[in-house]
Structure formats: structure tokens, C-alpha cells
Design a protein around this motif. Structure first.
Motif, PDB file in Angstrom:
ATOM      1  N   GLU A 124     -23.723 -47.377  27.013  1.00 45.72           N
ATOM      2  CA  GLU A 124     -22.683 -47.865  26.106  1.00 45.72           C
ATOM      3  C   GLU A 124     -22.733 -47.122  24.775  1.00 45.72           C
ATOM      4  OE1 GLU A 124     -20.070 -50.031  26.686  1.00 45.72           O
ATOM      5  OE2 GLU A 124     -20.767 -49.698  28.741  1.00 45.72           O
ATOM      6  N   ALA A 125     -23.926 -46.835  24.285  1.00 45.84           N
ATOM      7  CA  ALA A 125     -24.069 -46.074  23.044  1.00 45.84           C
ATOM      8  C   ALA A 125     -23.534 -44.657  23.219  1.00 45.84           C
ATOM      9  CB  ALA A 125     -25.532 -46.040  22.609  1.00 45.84           C
ATOM     10  N   GLU A 126     -23.777 -44.071  24.391  1.00 43.26           N
ATOM     11  CA  GLU A 126     -23.269 -42.723  24.667  1.00 43.26           C
ATOM     12  C   GLU A 126     -21.746 -42.718  24.711  1.00 43.26           C
ATOM     13  OE1 GLU A 126     -23.302 -38.752  24.997  1.00 43.26           O
ATOM     14  OE2 GLU A 126     -25.025 -40.018  24.595  1.00 43.26           O
ATOM     15  N   LYS A 127     -21.165 -43.750  25.309  1.00 45.06           N
ATOM     16  CA  LYS A 127     -19.697 -43.844  25.344  1.00 45.06           C
ATOM     17  C   LYS A 127     -19.128 -44.005  23.940  1.00 45.06           C
ATOM     18  CE  LYS A 127     -18.645 -47.116  28.245  1.00 45.06           C
ATOM     19  NZ  LYS A 127     -18.332 -48.056  29.333  1.00 45.06           N
ATOM     20  N   ALA A 128     -19.790 -44.809  23.114  1.00 45.36           N
ATOM     21  CA  ALA A 128     -19.331 -44.994  21.736  1.00 45.36           C
ATOM     22  C   ALA A 128     -19.435 -43.682  20.954  1.00 45.36           C
ATOM     23  CB  ALA A 128     -20.147 -46.081  21.046  1.00 45.36           C
ATOM     24  N   ARG A 129     -20.512 -42.937  21.210  1.00 46.52           N
ATOM     25  CA  ARG A 129     -20.672 -41.642  20.545  1.00 46.52           C
ATOM     26  C   ARG A 129     -19.581 -40.667  20.991  1.00 46.52           C
ATOM     27  NH1 ARG A 129     -26.514 -39.345  20.747  1.00 46.52           N
ATOM     28  NH2 ARG A 129     -25.874 -38.772  22.833  1.00 46.52           N
ATOM     29  N   ALA A 130     -19.213 -40.711  22.257  1.00 51.95           N
ATOM     30  CA  ALA A 130     -18.140 -39.844  22.753  1.00 51.95           C
ATOM     31  C   ALA A 130     -16.812 -40.213  22.086  1.00 51.95           C
ATOM     32  CB  ALA A 130     -18.030 -39.957  24.274  1.00 51.95           C
ATOM     33  N   ARG A 131     -16.553 -41.511  21.932  1.00 51.53           N
ATOM     34  CA  ARG A 131     -15.316 -41.935  21.257  1.00 51.53           C
ATOM     35  C   ARG A 131     -15.314 -41.469  19.804  1.00 51.53           C
ATOM     36  NH1 ARG A 131     -16.089 -46.464  24.504  1.00 51.53           N
ATOM     37  NH2 ARG A 131     -17.260 -47.552  22.881  1.00 51.53           N
ATOM     38  N   ARG A 153      -2.437 -37.504  20.703  1.00 47.68           N
ATOM     39  CA  ARG A 153      -3.765 -37.836  20.183  1.00 47.68           C
ATOM     40  C   ARG A 153      -4.512 -38.732  21.162  1.00 47.68           C
ATOM     41  NH1 ARG A 153      -6.389 -38.114  15.137  1.00 47.68           N
ATOM     42  NH2 ARG A 153      -7.889 -39.811  15.045  1.00 47.68           N
ATOM     43  N   GLN A 154      -3.847 -39.738  21.698  1.00 49.50           N
ATOM     44  CA  GLN A 154      -4.478 -40.630  22.667  1.00 49.50           C
ATOM     45  C   GLN A 154      -4.897 -39.873  23.919  1.00 49.50           C
ATOM     46  OE1 GLN A 154      -1.511 -43.655  23.238  1.00 49.50           O
ATOM     47  NE2 GLN A 154      -2.245 -44.887  21.502  1.00 49.50           N
ATOM     48  N   GLU A 155      -4.043 -38.959  24.368  1.00 51.78           N
ATOM     49  CA  GLU A 155      -4.362 -38.164  25.567  1.00 51.78           C
ATOM     50  C   GLU A 155      -5.560 -37.246  25.314  1.00 51.78           C
ATOM     51  OE1 GLU A 155      -4.197 -36.686  29.424  1.00 51.78           O
ATOM     52  OE2 GLU A 155      -3.176 -38.435  28.579  1.00 51.78           O
ATOM     53  N   VAL A 156      -5.572 -36.587  24.164  1.00 57.24           N
ATOM     54  CA  VAL A 156      -6.691 -35.701  23.830  1.00 57.24           C
ATOM     55  C   VAL A 156      -7.980 -36.505  23.704  1.00 57.24           C
ATOM     56  CG1 VAL A 156      -7.647 -34.176  22.048  1.00 57.24           C
ATOM     57  CG2 VAL A 156      -5.270 -33.903  22.767  1.00 57.24           C
ATOM     58  N   GLU A 157      -7.920 -37.643  23.020  1.00 52.52           N
ATOM     59  CA  GLU A 157      -9.106 -38.491  22.882  1.00 52.52           C
ATOM     60  C   GLU A 157      -9.613 -38.959  24.241  1.00 52.52           C
ATOM     61  OE1 GLU A 157      -8.098 -41.675  20.245  1.00 52.52           O
ATOM     62  OE2 GLU A 157      -8.421 -40.458  18.449  1.00 52.52           O
ATOM     63  N   CYS A 173     -13.200 -37.873  25.710  1.00 50.59           N
ATOM     64  CA  CYS A 173     -14.204 -38.892  26.069  1.00 50.59           C
ATOM     65  C   CYS A 173     -14.639 -38.738  27.520  1.00 50.59           C
ATOM     66  CB  CYS A 173     -13.645 -40.296  25.837  1.00 50.59           C
ATOM     67  SG  CYS A 173     -13.571 -40.772  24.109  1.00 50.59           S
ATOM     68  N   GLU A 174     -13.672 -38.517  28.397  1.00 54.40           N
ATOM     69  CA  GLU A 174     -13.995 -38.353  29.820  1.00 54.40           C
ATOM     70  C   GLU A 174     -14.894 -37.136  30.029  1.00 54.40           C
ATOM     71  OE1 GLU A 174     -11.626 -37.360  33.964  1.00 54.40           O
ATOM     72  OE2 GLU A 174     -10.557 -38.379  32.349  1.00 54.40           O
ATOM     73  N   ASP A 175     -14.564 -36.033  29.355  1.00 56.96           N
ATOM     74  CA  ASP A 175     -15.372 -34.825  29.476  1.00 56.96           C
ATOM     75  C   ASP A 175     -16.784 -35.058  28.938  1.00 56.96           C
ATOM     76  OD1 ASP A 175     -15.607 -31.941  30.091  1.00 56.96           O
ATOM     77  OD2 ASP A 175     -15.855 -31.768  27.907  1.00 56.96           O
ATOM     78  N   GLN A 176     -16.901 -35.722  27.803  1.00 56.83           N
ATOM     79  CA  GLN A 176     -18.213 -36.014  27.220  1.00 56.83           C
ATOM     80  C   GLN A 176     -19.031 -36.924  28.126  1.00 56.83           C
ATOM     81  OE1 GLN A 176     -19.809 -34.867  24.259  1.00 56.83           O
ATOM     82  NE2 GLN A 176     -18.221 -33.359  24.678  1.00 56.83           N
ATOM     83  N   ARG A 177     -18.387 -37.919  28.725  1.00 55.22           N
ATOM     84  CA  ARG A 177     -19.110 -38.817  29.647  1.00 55.22           C
ATOM     85  C   ARG A 177     -19.592 -38.061  30.873  1.00 55.22           C
ATOM     86  NH1 ARG A 177     -14.985 -42.631  28.201  1.00 55.22           N
ATOM     87  NH2 ARG A 177     -13.896 -42.077  30.098  1.00 55.22           N
TER      88      ARG A 177
END
Length: 109
Positions: free
Chosen positions: A15-22, A40-44, A48-52
Motif C-alpha cells: 500500500e505504501a508503494e502504491k501511494a508512492r507511485a501515486r 492528466r488522469q490517463e497519464v497518472e 501508476c500502473e507502470d510503477q506498480r
């Protein structure tokens, strides 16, 4: 009990990793002020998906390496323990022989 604690810890770390990605996604998009809200929403979302995905792959590599190290260290520990037990038993046997020889020398006089 240990497994439950490990699962909770893993969940919290993820969960912390997901928050960091956001957070990274927000910072990335802040540098792109020309994006529309939809863009912006699409890029975010994609960021996030790529970071996860990257984080998951990294954590899986770490888990595999950790398991390998654990196996390696356990085998080294067992070998050292066998050596220590062997040395202890050999020393005990040597002392017993010396005591027996000394006792036999005292009774022979």
C-alpha cells in the motif's frame, strides 16, 4: 502467527508503494501543465500502473534472491554446526581418554 504478521507487513508495504507511485505520478503530471484533466488522469493512471509493475517485478526478484540466500546460509550454518559438534565430541573423547589413562596410571602404582 508469524505468517499473519508477514502478510500484514507485506500488505502495508505494498500500500505504501502504491501511494508512492501515486505521488510520483502527481509530481510527473505537475511538470506537464498543458494536459487536460482527462489526459492528466490517463497519464497518472498509466504512470501508476507502470510503477506498480516495476515494483512488483523488483520485489519478486528480491524474494527469489532472499530465498536463495536463506537456503545458502542454512546449509553453511548446518555445516558449521556439524563441525562444532564434531569438535566438541572429539575434545570430550580426548579428555575422557586422558582421564582414563591418568586413572589407570594412578591405580597401577
Amino acid at each position: 502467527m508469524d505468517q499473519a504478521v508477514n502478510e500484514i507487513e507485506g500488505y502495508l508495504l505494498w500500500e505504501a508503494e502504491k501511494a508512492r507511485a501515486r505521488s510520483r505520478a502527481d509530481a510527473f503530471c505537475a511538470g506537464l501543465p498543458w494536459l487536460t484533466d482527462t489526459q492528466r488522469q490517463e497519464v497518472e493512471s498509466r504512470y501508476c500502473e507502470d510503477q506498480r509493475d516495476l515494483s512488483r517485478a523488483y520485489l519478486e526478484r528480491i524474494a527469489v534472491r532472499s530465498a536463495g540466500l536463506r537456503t545458502e546460509y542454512e546449509s553453511v550454518y548446518l555445516a558449521l554446526r556439524r563441525r562444532l559438534v564434531t569438535a566438541f565430541l572429539s575434545g570430550t573423547l580426548a579428555v575422557a581418554v586422558l582421564v582414563a589413562v591418568a586413572a589407570a596410571g594412578l591405580t597401577a602404582r
